[in-house]
Write an enzyme that holds these catalytic residues in place. Structure first.
Site, PDB file in Angstrom:
ATOM      1  N   ASP A   1      22.620  57.657  20.111  1.00 60.58           N
ATOM      2  CA  ASP A   1      23.692  57.532  21.234  1.00 60.58           C
ATOM      3  C   ASP A   1      25.266  58.584  20.252  1.00 60.58           C
ATOM      4  O   ASP A   1      24.626  58.050  18.927  1.00 60.58           O
ATOM      5  CB  ASP A   1      24.302  55.603  20.869  1.00 60.58           C
ATOM      6  CG  ASP A   1      25.035  55.565  22.228  1.00 60.58           C
ATOM      7  OD1 ASP A   1      25.447  56.166  22.865  1.00 60.58           O
ATOM      8  OD2 ASP A   1      24.298  54.496  23.024  1.00 60.58           O
TER       9      ASP A   1
ATOM     10  N   ASP B   1      27.925  58.979  25.041  1.00 60.53           N
ATOM     11  CA  ASP B   1      28.270  58.191  25.870  1.00 60.53           C
ATOM     12  C   ASP B   1      30.177  58.932  26.503  1.00 60.53           C
ATOM     13  O   ASP B   1      31.059  58.987  25.496  1.00 60.53           O
ATOM     14  CB  ASP B   1      29.104  57.120  24.303  1.00 60.53           C
ATOM     15  CG  ASP B   1      29.706  55.423  24.803  1.00 60.53           C
ATOM     16  OD1 ASP B   1      29.351  55.351  25.435  1.00 60.53           O
ATOM     17  OD2 ASP B   1      31.195  55.690  24.333  1.00 60.53           O
TER      18      ASP B   1
ATOM     19  N   GLU C   1      26.810  60.337  29.029  1.00 62.18           N
ATOM     20  CA  GLU C   1      27.113  59.417  30.281  1.00 62.18           C
ATOM     21  C   GLU C   1      28.513  59.504  31.150  1.00 62.18           C
ATOM     22  O   GLU C   1      29.353  60.433  30.467  1.00 62.18           O
ATOM     23  CB  GLU C   1      27.647  57.689  29.291  1.00 62.18           C
ATOM     24  CG  GLU C   1      27.778  56.088  30.189  1.00 62.18           C
ATOM     25  CD  GLU C   1      28.640  55.491  29.427  1.00 62.18           C
ATOM     26  OE1 GLU C   1      28.598  54.119  29.635  1.00 62.18           O
ATOM     27  OE2 GLU C   1      29.509  55.583  28.646  1.00 62.18           O
TER      28      GLU C   1
ATOM     29  N   HIS D   1      23.254  48.761  28.601  1.00 52.90           N
ATOM     30  CA  HIS D   1      23.605  47.491  28.103  1.00 52.90           C
ATOM     31  C   HIS D   1      25.405  46.831  28.532  1.00 52.90           C
ATOM     32  O   HIS D   1      26.242  46.043  28.222  1.00 52.90           O
ATOM     33  CB  HIS D   1      23.965  47.647  26.872  1.00 52.90           C
ATOM     34  CG  HIS D   1      24.793  48.732  25.913  1.00 52.90           C
ATOM     35  ND1 HIS D   1      24.238  49.976  26.753  1.00 52.90           N
ATOM     36  CD2 HIS D   1      25.948  49.125  26.097  1.00 52.90           C
ATOM     37  CE1 HIS D   1      25.547  50.348  26.885  1.00 52.90           C
ATOM     38  NE2 HIS D   1      25.857  50.467  26.182  1.00 52.90           N
ATOM     39  N   ASP D   2      25.181  47.922  29.422  1.00 58.06           N
ATOM     40  CA  ASP D   2      26.513  47.465  30.434  1.00 58.06           C
ATOM     41  C   ASP D   2      26.575  46.306  31.481  1.00 58.06           C
ATOM     42  O   ASP D   2      27.662  46.436  32.125  1.00 58.06           O
ATOM     43  CB  ASP D   2      26.998  48.954  29.959  1.00 58.06           C
ATOM     44  CG  ASP D   2      27.617  49.284  29.033  1.00 58.06           C
ATOM     45  OD1 ASP D   2      27.679  48.836  28.173  1.00 58.06           O
ATOM     46  OD2 ASP D   2      27.697  50.460  29.031  1.00 58.06           O
TER      47      ASP D   2
HETATM   48  C1  NOJ Z   1      30.055  53.355  27.505  1.00 50.62           C
HETATM   49  C2  NOJ Z   1      29.218  52.471  26.529  1.00 50.62           C
HETATM   50  O1  NOJ Z   1      28.179  52.352  27.344  1.00 50.62           O
HETATM   51  C3  NOJ Z   1      29.281  50.697  26.252  1.00 50.62           C
HETATM   52  O2  NOJ Z   1      29.092  49.632  25.994  1.00 50.62           O
HETATM   53  C4  NOJ Z   1      31.021  50.485  25.187  1.00 50.62           C
HETATM   54  O3  NOJ Z   1      31.572  49.654  25.682  1.00 50.62           O
HETATM   55  C5  NOJ Z   1      32.081  51.778  26.392  1.00 50.62           C
HETATM   56  N1  NOJ Z   1      31.587  53.236  26.317  1.00 50.62           N
HETATM   57  C6  NOJ Z   1      33.067  52.577  24.859  1.00 50.62           C
HETATM   58  O4  NOJ Z   1      31.964  53.026  23.625  1.00 50.62           O
END
Ligand code: NOJ
Length: 560
Positions: free
Chosen positions: A102, A204, A259, A332-333
């Site tokens: 990541d 990210d 992302e 994970h989000d």
């Molecule tokens: C996306 C990540 O997947 C998330 O977990 C994170 O809180 C935010 N970006 C900030 O890095």
């Protein structure tokens, strides 16, 4: 194979995502770690995947569980050492698994050396690594932007009498990517890991790295993320991504997936279209995660299959032959998918159906830890039991707007912590995740029924279904490279599509309801002449080239 589609290893792979803190505890302190991961490499390999994406393993105060990095070249001590990481990297490679790191460079931790230096004064060489600004008159902030985690996007530093920008938590100051020195740092970090042998990056919120010049205030107000239009797809994004590609990524046999919140296929193509101008291999967009909500699952709406199908079909058509999709339904989000698009009553059937639904499309599938056994959300009774910083912040806002009871209900549905409970390995104490008395976070009490060990022994388990599905995809080019056509677009219960390649074809049909639904094969598909390759019910009869679909039923037919 058709001329308009090129083979590549990253297109053929399936990826398993590990969120290290909750994966497996190898040293008995209650926190997942690299020793635990090492012990599970054979398990990951057994799924049939080709790569592992690790959510951040780096040294971090863990305010946002690793997405706040204090040292890009070191491992978090609670996860192990650099030697432990190298053992995992080698162990993965020995098993033919690639490793994807990541890369979190929109922001650092406020404990990163660069930020600590930048606070020392305007003349410090690191000051311009971040967005420091004077406040406006009458104590007003530099602009009206709000953090995507809720609250202001600016934090005051009394020592400097300046504010710094943070689009996420206040412990995550945004890096100033307009500063060429920052971009050199990013490239050095990339080289550091690629030279060590990693195979790529999940980048990210990479589409946030360029902010509009002058950081103008927004005319719109939202309780979270005000100002987002000024950085969601900023003016220099193209240029910076191209620089990373040309100066570093193109020199390695590696892959990238960026992302990209609020991304559309049209904008995505600007960055992932194959050819000399390509900057990233794939993008994680979010449109398909909005079929039960507006933008984020906190703004909950009833699940809408037609909305979901429209998004998928649009991405499939717009990218085909030009670029490559990244396919996921959990990470994970996100809360667990069976709670959202599936059914708890028909957990096994719906988990399998959802797996087929996304994995048989064109793109690289990502599977999040625990998804492969159909793990579910864990509703905690008290907000103080939650760990995730954004859950706490957004709950605070939601409780003011809707009251505490409703806000708690929303947290149960939407919290990122739903996907962050420890992996349920067995029915042993603490689900076999740790030998410590107390794991770092609450384990879902349903681990006695839902766990890996139980599913290993059951040929019909969700776990074994995932294995079969991943293997099927890998062995059939039509599933990887075939063209895509949607059928019965108007149905609000069925998602049906077909794929075609070199005279072969497959038909995928998925029911999203607990009611019986009549299904007739679309014209040109003779079910009796096809091979039923995947299904989630034991009986699979056909009547008049169709059948009555049972709750959350799925079938995949193949003609070779
Ligand atoms: C996306 C990540 O997947 C998330 O977990 C994170 O809180 C935010 N970006 C900030 O890095």
């Amino acid at each position: 194979m058709g001329e308009d589609i090129k083979r590549a290893w990253y297109k053929e792979m399936a990826v398993y995502q590990v969120w290290p803190r909750s994966f497996c505890d190898g040293n008995g302190d209650g926190i997942g770690d690299l020793k635990g991961i090492l012990s599970k490499l054979d398990y990951i390999k057994s799924l049939g995947v080709d790569a592992i994406w690790f959510s951040p393993l780096y040294k971090s105060p863990q305010k946002d569980y690793g997405y706040d990095i204090a040292d890009y070249r070191d491992i978090a001590p609670e996860y192990g050492t650099m030697d432990d990481f190298k053992a995992v990297l080698n162990g993965a490679h020995e098993r033919g698994l690639r490793v994807i790191m990541d890369l979190v460079v929109n922001h650092t931790s406020d404990q990163h050396q660069w930020f600590l230096e930048s606070k020392k004064g305007d003349d410090n060489p690191y000051h311009d690594y971040y967005y420091w600004r004077k406040g406006k008159s009458h104590g007003r902030k530099p602009n009206n932007w709000m953090s995507t985690f809720g609250g202001d996007a600016w934090e005051y530093d009394a020592g400097l009498d300046e504010y710094y920008l943070h689009l996420f938590a206040k412990e995550q100051p945004d890096l100033n990517m307009d500063n060429p020195k920052v971009r050199e740092e990013v490239k050095d970090i990339m080289r550091f890991w690629l030279d060590m042998g990693v195979d790529g990056f999940r980048e990210d919120v990479i589409t946030f790295i360029s902010k509009d010049e002058g950081l103008p205030s927004s005319p719109y107000w939202f309780p979270i993320g005000t100002g987002i239009e000024h950085y969601v797809h900023g003016p220099h994004l193209d240029e910076y991504l191209m620089e990373f590609k040309n100066d570093v990524l193109s020199k390695y046999d590696c892959m990238t997936v960026g992302e990209a919140p609020m991304m559309t296929p049209k904008k995505a193509l600007m960055h992932i279209k194959e050819g000399p101008g390509q900057q990233l291999n794939m993008m994680f967009h979010f449109q398909h995660m909005e079929a039960d909500c507006m933008f984020v699952s906190w703004v909950k709406l009833p699940f809408n299959l037609k909305k979901l199908k429209k998004v998928y079909t649009n991405w499939q058509h717009q990218l085909y032959g030009k670029a490559w999709n990244a396919l996921y339904i959990e990470n994970h989000d996100q809360p667990r998918i069976v709670n959202r698009y599936g059914s708890l009553e028909y957990r096994e059937q719906s988990a399998k159906m959802l797996a087929v639904m996304y994995m048989c499309q064109s793109g690289t599938p990502f599977v999040y830890q625990g998804q492969e056994i159909g793990m579910t959300n864990n509703a905690l009774p008290d907000i103080n039991m939650y760990e995730d910083i954004s859950t706490k912040n957004v709950y605070g806002i939601a409780s003011k707007i809707f009251g505490k009871k409703k806000a708690m209900e929303l947290a149960h549905y939407a919290s990122r912590d739903n996907g962050r409970t420890p992996v349920q390995w067995s029915d042993a104490p603490n689900a076999g995740f740790t030998t410590a008395e107390k794991p770092w976070f609450y384990i879902n009490p349903n681990y006695k029924q839902i766990n890996v060990a139980a599913q290993e022994n059951d040929p019909d388990s969700i776990l074994n279904f995932y294995r079969k599905l991943i293997k099927f995809r890998k062995e059939h080019d039509v599933c990887i490279y075939g063209t895509y056509e949607e059928h019965y677009h108007e149905s609000s219960n069925l998602f049906c599509y077909s794929r075609y390649l070199d005279g072969k074809k497959m038909l995928v049909v998925c029911s999203f309801t607990d009611k019986a639904v009549a299904f007739n094969a679309p014209e040109g598909f003779d079910l009796a002449a096809g091979q039923l390759v995947l299904n989630n019910y034991n009986t699979t009869g056909i009547i008049n080239n169709g059948f009555t679909m049972r709750p959350y039923e799925t079938r995949v037919y193949l003609w070779e």
